[in-house]
Design a protein around this motif. Sequence first.
Motif, PDB file in Angstrom:
ATOM      1  N   LEU A  72     -25.886  15.436 -12.247  1.00 53.09           N
ATOM      2  CA  LEU A  72     -25.517  15.748 -10.862  1.00 53.09           C
ATOM      3  C   LEU A  72     -25.726  17.227 -10.559  1.00 53.09           C
ATOM      4  O   LEU A  72     -26.178  17.583  -9.462  1.00 53.09           O
ATOM      5  CB  LEU A  72     -24.066  15.352 -10.594  1.00 53.09           C
ATOM      6  CG  LEU A  72     -23.770  13.860 -10.573  1.00 53.09           C
ATOM      7  CD1 LEU A  72     -22.282  13.617 -10.376  1.00 53.09           C
ATOM      8  CD2 LEU A  72     -24.570  13.151  -9.510  1.00 53.09           C
ATOM      9  N   ASP A  73     -25.418  18.098 -11.532  1.00 49.61           N
ATOM     10  CA  ASP A  73     -25.692  19.526 -11.358  1.00 49.61           C
ATOM     11  C   ASP A  73     -27.184  19.753 -11.142  1.00 49.61           C
ATOM     12  O   ASP A  73     -27.588  20.530 -10.274  1.00 49.61           O
ATOM     13  CB  ASP A  73     -25.236  20.328 -12.581  1.00 49.61           C
ATOM     14  CG  ASP A  73     -23.754  20.622 -12.572  1.00 49.61           C
ATOM     15  OD1 ASP A  73     -23.170  20.705 -11.482  1.00 49.61           O
ATOM     16  OD2 ASP A  73     -23.193  20.779 -13.668  1.00 49.61           O
ATOM     17  N   LYS A 108     -21.096  17.594  -5.536  1.00 52.40           N
ATOM     18  CA  LYS A 108     -21.086  16.594  -6.609  1.00 52.40           C
ATOM     19  C   LYS A 108     -20.091  15.486  -6.302  1.00 52.40           C
ATOM     20  O   LYS A 108     -20.373  14.306  -6.532  1.00 52.40           O
ATOM     21  CB  LYS A 108     -20.759  17.254  -7.951  1.00 52.40           C
ATOM     22  CG  LYS A 108     -21.898  18.068  -8.510  1.00 52.40           C
ATOM     23  CD  LYS A 108     -21.523  18.900  -9.714  1.00 52.40           C
ATOM     24  CE  LYS A 108     -20.780  18.223 -10.789  1.00 52.40           C
ATOM     25  NZ  LYS A 108     -20.531  19.069 -11.962  1.00 52.40           N
TER      26      LYS A 108
END
Length: 128
Positions: A72-73, A108
């Motif tokens: 997700l980062d 996120k």
Amino acid sequence: MRYFILLLIAIPAAEIAVLLVSGKTIGVGATLLLIIATGVIGAYLAKREGLQTIRKAQEQLQHGQIPGSAVLDGICILIGGILLLAPGFITDIIGFFLLFPPTRKFFKLLMLRYIKKRIERGNIKIIR
């Protein structure tokens, strides 16, 4: 899909308006310098954050963990880098928010909610 098309029209229109106001307020040269500077700084930050995320994902894999947070980062960093390379101040602000770890947490969380909704609706299937 409707919202995507609306954003595809609204964001460039808003960017043009902000650029025109900026050019009139601080001057064309200063506006161009700001656009170039945010692109260069954004590319540097995206590279730095991206490399840190790759290292984090590798460490998690070495310890037998699934690198979900790191993925997700990585998505946030990729989108943030693209937005920073696009000319305009609105996309630059959003891009910087996606690159900085403290503000990236909010995005996120939004992505996780979106993915969970899609799973609950049956649009995304998990095969085990």
